[in-house]
Design an enzyme around this catalytic site. Structure first.
Site, PDB file in Angstrom:
ATOM      1  N   TRP A  46      28.395  -8.238 -37.908  1.00  0.00           N
ATOM      2  CA  TRP A  46      27.284  -8.910 -37.217  1.00  0.00           C
ATOM      3  C   TRP A  46      27.635  -9.433 -35.826  1.00  0.00           C
ATOM      4  O   TRP A  46      28.657 -10.082 -35.634  1.00  0.00           O
ATOM      5  CB  TRP A  46      26.831 -10.091 -38.067  1.00  0.00           C
ATOM      6  CG  TRP A  46      25.855 -10.962 -37.353  1.00  0.00           C
ATOM      7  CD1 TRP A  46      26.137 -12.049 -36.575  1.00  0.00           C
ATOM      8  CD2 TRP A  46      24.424 -10.814 -37.320  1.00  0.00           C
ATOM      9  NE1 TRP A  46      24.973 -12.585 -36.060  1.00  0.00           N
ATOM     10  CE2 TRP A  46      23.912 -11.846 -36.511  1.00  0.00           C
ATOM     11  CE3 TRP A  46      23.537  -9.904 -37.907  1.00  0.00           C
ATOM     12  CZ2 TRP A  46      22.544 -11.996 -36.266  1.00  0.00           C
ATOM     13  CZ3 TRP A  46      22.182 -10.054 -37.664  1.00  0.00           C
ATOM     14  CH2 TRP A  46      21.701 -11.089 -36.851  1.00  0.00           C
ATOM     15  N   MET A  47      26.751  -9.190 -34.861  1.00  0.00           N
ATOM     16  CA  MET A  47      26.849  -9.896 -33.573  1.00  0.00           C
ATOM     17  C   MET A  47      25.483 -10.416 -33.157  1.00  0.00           C
ATOM     18  O   MET A  47      24.468  -9.772 -33.400  1.00  0.00           O
ATOM     19  CB  MET A  47      27.430  -8.967 -32.498  1.00  0.00           C
ATOM     20  CG  MET A  47      26.466  -8.477 -31.444  1.00  0.00           C
ATOM     21  SD  MET A  47      27.321  -7.742 -30.016  1.00  0.00           S
ATOM     22  CE  MET A  47      26.384  -8.464 -28.691  1.00  0.00           C
ATOM     23  N   ASP A  49      24.252 -13.587 -29.927  1.00  0.00           N
ATOM     24  CA  ASP A  49      24.284 -13.920 -28.489  1.00  0.00           C
ATOM     25  C   ASP A  49      25.580 -13.553 -27.766  1.00  0.00           C
ATOM     26  O   ASP A  49      26.666 -13.792 -28.288  1.00  0.00           O
ATOM     27  CB  ASP A  49      24.149 -15.429 -28.273  1.00  0.00           C
ATOM     28  CG  ASP A  49      23.065 -16.084 -29.083  1.00  0.00           C
ATOM     29  OD1 ASP A  49      22.327 -15.387 -29.772  1.00  0.00           O
ATOM     30  OD2 ASP A  49      22.971 -17.311 -29.008  1.00  0.00           O
ATOM     31  N   TRP A  73      23.855 -12.598 -40.447  1.00  0.00           N
ATOM     32  CA  TRP A  73      24.334 -13.816 -39.770  1.00  0.00           C
ATOM     33  C   TRP A  73      25.041 -14.744 -40.762  1.00  0.00           C
ATOM     34  O   TRP A  73      24.594 -14.889 -41.907  1.00  0.00           O
ATOM     35  CB  TRP A  73      23.142 -14.545 -39.134  1.00  0.00           C
ATOM     36  CG  TRP A  73      23.537 -15.704 -38.271  1.00  0.00           C
ATOM     37  CD1 TRP A  73      23.785 -15.662 -36.940  1.00  0.00           C
ATOM     38  CD2 TRP A  73      23.731 -17.065 -38.680  1.00  0.00           C
ATOM     39  NE1 TRP A  73      24.138 -16.918 -36.490  1.00  0.00           N
ATOM     40  CE2 TRP A  73      24.112 -17.799 -37.542  1.00  0.00           C
ATOM     41  CE3 TRP A  73      23.654 -17.743 -39.896  1.00  0.00           C
ATOM     42  CZ2 TRP A  73      24.388 -19.172 -37.571  1.00  0.00           C
ATOM     43  CZ3 TRP A  73      23.929 -19.111 -39.930  1.00  0.00           C
ATOM     44  CH2 TRP A  73      24.292 -19.804 -38.776  1.00  0.00           C
ATOM     45  N   PHE A 105      29.264 -22.073 -32.291  1.00  0.00           N
ATOM     46  CA  PHE A 105      27.979 -21.570 -31.795  1.00  0.00           C
ATOM     47  C   PHE A 105      28.089 -21.194 -30.313  1.00  0.00           C
ATOM     48  O   PHE A 105      29.155 -21.285 -29.715  1.00  0.00           O
ATOM     49  CB  PHE A 105      26.893 -22.631 -32.017  1.00  0.00           C
ATOM     50  CG  PHE A 105      26.155 -22.485 -33.335  1.00  0.00           C
ATOM     51  CD1 PHE A 105      26.732 -21.847 -34.421  1.00  0.00           C
ATOM     52  CD2 PHE A 105      24.866 -22.999 -33.481  1.00  0.00           C
ATOM     53  CE1 PHE A 105      26.050 -21.713 -35.623  1.00  0.00           C
ATOM     54  CE2 PHE A 105      24.168 -22.862 -34.677  1.00  0.00           C
ATOM     55  CZ  PHE A 105      24.758 -22.221 -35.752  1.00  0.00           C
ATOM     56  N   SER A 106      26.956 -20.836 -29.741  1.00  0.00           N
ATOM     57  CA  SER A 106      26.970 -20.286 -28.376  1.00  0.00           C
ATOM     58  C   SER A 106      27.446 -21.276 -27.323  1.00  0.00           C
ATOM     59  O   SER A 106      27.341 -22.484 -27.490  1.00  0.00           O
ATOM     60  CB  SER A 106      25.574 -19.793 -28.019  1.00  0.00           C
ATOM     61  OG  SER A 106      25.328 -18.606 -28.734  1.00  0.00           O
ATOM     62  N   ARG A 179      22.333 -27.795 -28.275  1.00  0.00           N
ATOM     63  CA  ARG A 179      23.360 -26.747 -28.270  1.00  0.00           C
ATOM     64  C   ARG A 179      23.331 -25.817 -27.054  1.00  0.00           C
ATOM     65  O   ARG A 179      22.482 -25.915 -26.197  1.00  0.00           O
ATOM     66  CB  ARG A 179      23.227 -25.898 -29.527  1.00  0.00           C
ATOM     67  CG  ARG A 179      21.871 -25.223 -29.705  1.00  0.00           C
ATOM     68  CD  ARG A 179      21.892 -24.339 -30.955  1.00  0.00           C
ATOM     69  NE  ARG A 179      20.608 -23.720 -31.193  1.00  0.00           N
ATOM     70  CZ  ARG A 179      19.666 -24.222 -31.986  1.00  0.00           C
ATOM     71  NH1 ARG A 179      19.868 -25.363 -32.628  1.00  0.00           N
ATOM     72  NH2 ARG A 179      18.518 -23.606 -32.140  1.00  0.00           N
ATOM     73  N   ASP A 180      24.280 -24.899 -27.087  1.00  0.00           N
ATOM     74  CA  ASP A 180      24.400 -23.771 -26.147  1.00  0.00           C
ATOM     75  C   ASP A 180      24.716 -24.204 -24.712  1.00  0.00           C
ATOM     76  O   ASP A 180      23.980 -23.855 -23.763  1.00  0.00           O
ATOM     77  CB  ASP A 180      23.130 -22.890 -26.181  1.00  0.00           C
ATOM     78  CG  ASP A 180      22.742 -22.470 -27.593  1.00  0.00           C
ATOM     79  OD1 ASP A 180      23.630 -22.489 -28.474  1.00  0.00           O
ATOM     80  OD2 ASP A 180      21.566 -22.152 -27.830  1.00  0.00           O
ATOM     81  N   GLU A 231      16.615 -22.558 -26.443  1.00  0.00           N
ATOM     82  CA  GLU A 231      18.019 -22.217 -26.705  1.00  0.00           C
ATOM     83  C   GLU A 231      18.641 -21.569 -25.465  1.00  0.00           C
ATOM     84  O   GLU A 231      17.934 -21.112 -24.566  1.00  0.00           O
ATOM     85  CB  GLU A 231      18.119 -21.207 -27.864  1.00  0.00           C
ATOM     86  CG  GLU A 231      17.539 -21.701 -29.172  1.00  0.00           C
ATOM     87  CD  GLU A 231      17.754 -20.729 -30.344  1.00  0.00           C
ATOM     88  OE1 GLU A 231      18.119 -21.184 -31.427  1.00  0.00           O
ATOM     89  OE2 GLU A 231      17.538 -19.509 -30.166  1.00  0.00           O
ATOM     90  N   TRP A 313      15.181 -12.266 -33.249  1.00  0.00           N
ATOM     91  CA  TRP A 313      15.410 -12.976 -34.525  1.00  0.00           C
ATOM     92  C   TRP A 313      14.372 -12.616 -35.584  1.00  0.00           C
ATOM     93  O   TRP A 313      14.603 -12.818 -36.778  1.00  0.00           O
ATOM     94  CB  TRP A 313      15.421 -14.494 -34.294  1.00  0.00           C
ATOM     95  CG  TRP A 313      16.755 -14.991 -33.812  1.00  0.00           C
ATOM     96  CD1 TRP A 313      17.008 -15.620 -32.628  1.00  0.00           C
ATOM     97  CD2 TRP A 313      18.012 -14.910 -34.506  1.00  0.00           C
ATOM     98  NE1 TRP A 313      18.348 -15.930 -32.536  1.00  0.00           N
ATOM     99  CE2 TRP A 313      18.986 -15.505 -33.671  1.00  0.00           C
ATOM    100  CE3 TRP A 313      18.422 -14.392 -35.733  1.00  0.00           C
ATOM    101  CZ2 TRP A 313      20.335 -15.597 -34.028  1.00  0.00           C
ATOM    102  CZ3 TRP A 313      19.765 -14.479 -36.087  1.00  0.00           C
ATOM    103  CH2 TRP A 313      20.693 -15.074 -35.250  1.00  0.00           C
TER     104      TRP A 313
HETATM  105  C1  FRU Z   1      20.459 -18.151 -30.293  1.00  0.00           C
HETATM  106  C2  FRU Z   1      21.200 -19.055 -31.264  1.00  0.00           C
HETATM  107  C3  FRU Z   1      21.835 -20.201 -30.521  1.00  0.00           C
HETATM  108  C4  FRU Z   1      22.958 -20.598 -31.439  1.00  0.00           C
HETATM  109  C5  FRU Z   1      23.398 -19.258 -31.994  1.00  0.00           C
HETATM  110  C6  FRU Z   1      23.890 -19.299 -33.397  1.00  0.00           C
HETATM  111  O1  FRU Z   1      20.301 -16.852 -30.745  1.00  0.00           O
HETATM  112  O2  FRU Z   1      20.306 -19.515 -32.253  1.00  0.00           O
HETATM  113  O3  FRU Z   1      20.961 -21.255 -30.213  1.00  0.00           O
HETATM  114  O4  FRU Z   1      23.986 -21.254 -30.768  1.00  0.00           O
HETATM  115  O5  FRU Z   1      22.275 -18.401 -31.904  1.00  0.00           O
HETATM  116  O6  FRU Z   1      24.449 -18.082 -33.779  1.00  0.00           O
END
Ligand code: FRU
Length: 508
Positions: A46-47, A49, A73, A105-106, A179-180, A231, A313
């Site tokens: 799986w990949m 972001d 995921w 996470f990202s 996040r991110d 995000e 998603w």
């Molecule tokens: C976006 C996201 C980010 C999160 C990551 C988790 O696709 O939902 O907000 O950090 O993927 O895998």
């Protein structure tokens, strides 16, 4: 003793065999059904972001959300791939593993050239990753502070990483979606700026050293699309005829223009503290269904190169690939165009893509009533690049099809002044009820002339119209590669120049 020598030689030979297999392996491993041939995808599993994209010493680093144990995921790691030309990728060992603070996470990565973090040693520039630690236990317990920002550094260009002992460097104030982090150096204020997605808005923070962060401002609660959670932001400036235009990218899920997840952007000004938008309307970096969570490489000077996750998603966990799931878009150079009194972000495939051109056919003044391109150029061999231009925009469509009668139709509709991609009959569409569909994107210029580039791979098409003003990226899963291209136009539009270029697989 003799036995041991024999055993040693035997062991050595076996090792050699394994080695030579693993060198030969990628070609077959990367040639499965639906495997992108000119886009990065991990060998296995799986990949999602793209993360931590940074350019250092001639190498582009691409980290990515990765789950090495499944094609669905799960606990997030940072996978890693490197390239010297943005086109040919070499997958590297996993960079960051989950730990006691949670999943990785990202986030982003910077080259800390002035060693503001103090992580540098013996003149080595530290590569610093800034990411979200996501604590699944806290989430399960119903807490609202389970996402915190942390950092890690590498002194060997991303091969090995040390997580900072003072993590997390930014504690959650009680915002569920926190996040991110995307960090970049702001020359004006001589500080690092972190752009963070905080539920329904962006929060900006500043830091002198990547460890201590101060909140500067918030943006977006009342502006832009809000059909889903915000995000993966990014903030950078682009030059427009000597003027500095700031661009803020924000991904949202769901709420995209054609369903599911998508990425919007805002143009405006940023002074190191506050983002002031020029626009009140919603704009999308890509109107197709399959370009999400994209951000730009850091440390590339004035050039801003963007890459997204070529997925959505809405169905990412069920797309019909076997050994792996998920791929990246073609890297794109971003620019600014003015149309009317509005600034728009343009995306164009990076020029490095032409390094895999093989054969090129150029055709002039093609009357597109029902034009069989494969009849002129030989059967379509994916991947390919098709470019058309004309003095007058009128309705037309380009159909990619296979022997099973499956097809993707791409085109422009004059009545609605929009581009479209129709994947209703593209092949396997049954894995998710919303996947089949015809998707549209507005034309953003009033120019009579038009140009269009299609980048066609085994399982995707990327459309760049009007010099990159309107972009659409979509994936599909035909039962047999598309090998025909037909161009139709009810008004017999004349295509002044049509170029068809076959592209070489990046895995061969
Ligand atoms: C976006 C996201 C980010 C999160 C990551 C988790 O696709 O939902 O907000 O950090 O993927 O895998």
């Amino acid at each position: 003793m003799k036995e041991r020598i024999f055993a040693g030689i035997f062991f050595f030979l076996i090792l050699q065999m394994i080695n030579s297999c693993s060198i030969a392996q990628p070609a077959t491993e990367m040639a499965e059904e639906h495997r992108p041939q000119i886009h990065f995808s991990p060998k296995q599993k799986w990949m999602n972001d793209p993360n931590g994209m940074v350019y250092l010493n001639g190498t582009y680093h691409l980290f990515f959300q990765y789950y090495p144990d499944s094609t669905i995921w799960g606990p997030m790691h940072w996978g890693h791939a490197t390239s010297t030309d943005l086109i040919h990728w070499q997958e590297q060992p996993i960079a960051l593993y989950p730990d006691s603070l949670g999943y990785i996470f990202s986030g982003s990565a910077v080259a800390d050239i002035n060693n503001t973090s103090g992580f540098g040693k013996d003149g080595k520039v530290p590569m610093v990753a800034i990411f979200t630690h996501h604590d699944p236990a806290g989430e399960k317990a119903g807490k609202n502070d389970f996402q915190n920002q942390s950092i890690a550094y590498s002194l060997d260009e991303g091969k090995t990483w040390t997580k900072y002992s003072g993590n997390p460097v930014m504690k959650n104030p009680g915002i569920k979606d926190f996040r991110d982090p995307k960090v970049s150096w702001h020359e004006g204020s001589k500080k690092w700026i972190m752009t963070l997605a905080t539920l329904d808005r962006i929060t900006f923070y500043s830091s002198p050293n990547l460890k201590d962060w101060t909140k500067e401002s918030e943006f977006g609660k009342e502006v832009g699309a809000h059909g889903g959670v915000w995000e993966c932001p990014d903030l950078f400036s682009l030059d427009y005829k000597g003027q500095k235009i700031w661009v803020l990218i924000v991904s949202i899920n769901p709420g995209g223009p054609n369903g599911g997840s998508a990425t919007q952007y805002f143009t405006g000004q940023f002074d190191g503290k506050t983002f002031i938008p020029y626009q009140t309307d919603t704009r999308w970096i890509d109107y197709g269904t399959d370009n999400y969570a994209g951000i730009t490489w850091s440390n590339t000077g004035d050039r801003k190169i963007f890459l997204g996750w070529m997925n959505n998603w809405q169905y990412a966990n069920v797309v019909p690939t076997k050994k792996w799931r998920g791929a990246a878009t073609i890297p794109r150079d971003l620019g600014i165009e003015k149309s009317g009194d509005k600034y728009f972000v343009t995306s164009r495939p990076v020029k490095e893509l032409s390094s895999i051109n093989t054969q090129s056919h150029i055709l002039d003044n093609v009357v597109a009533s029902n034009y069989n391109l494969a009849g002129k150029t030989g059967k379509l061999k994916s991947p390919a690049r098709v470019t058309l231009s004309s003095d007058k925009i009128e309705s037309f469509s380009i159909t990619l099809s296979n022997d099973a009668g499956e097809k993707v139709v791409i085109g422009y509709d004059q009545a609605t002044n929009s581009y479209f991609i129709d994947r209703t009959q593209s092949g396997n569409v049954s894995f998710e009820k919303g996947f089949a569909g015809k998707h549209g994107a507005p034309r953003l210029t009033t120019d009579e002339k038009f140009d269009l580039t299609l980048i066609i791979d085994n399982a995707s098409v990327e459309l760049f119209a009007d010099n990159g003003l309107t972009v659409m990226t979509e994936i599909f899963f035909p039962n047999g590669t598309y090998n025909q291209i037909h161009i139709h136009s009810p008004s017999n539009v004349v295509i002044k120049k049509l170029e068809y270029i076959t592209l070489k697989s990046i895995w061969k």
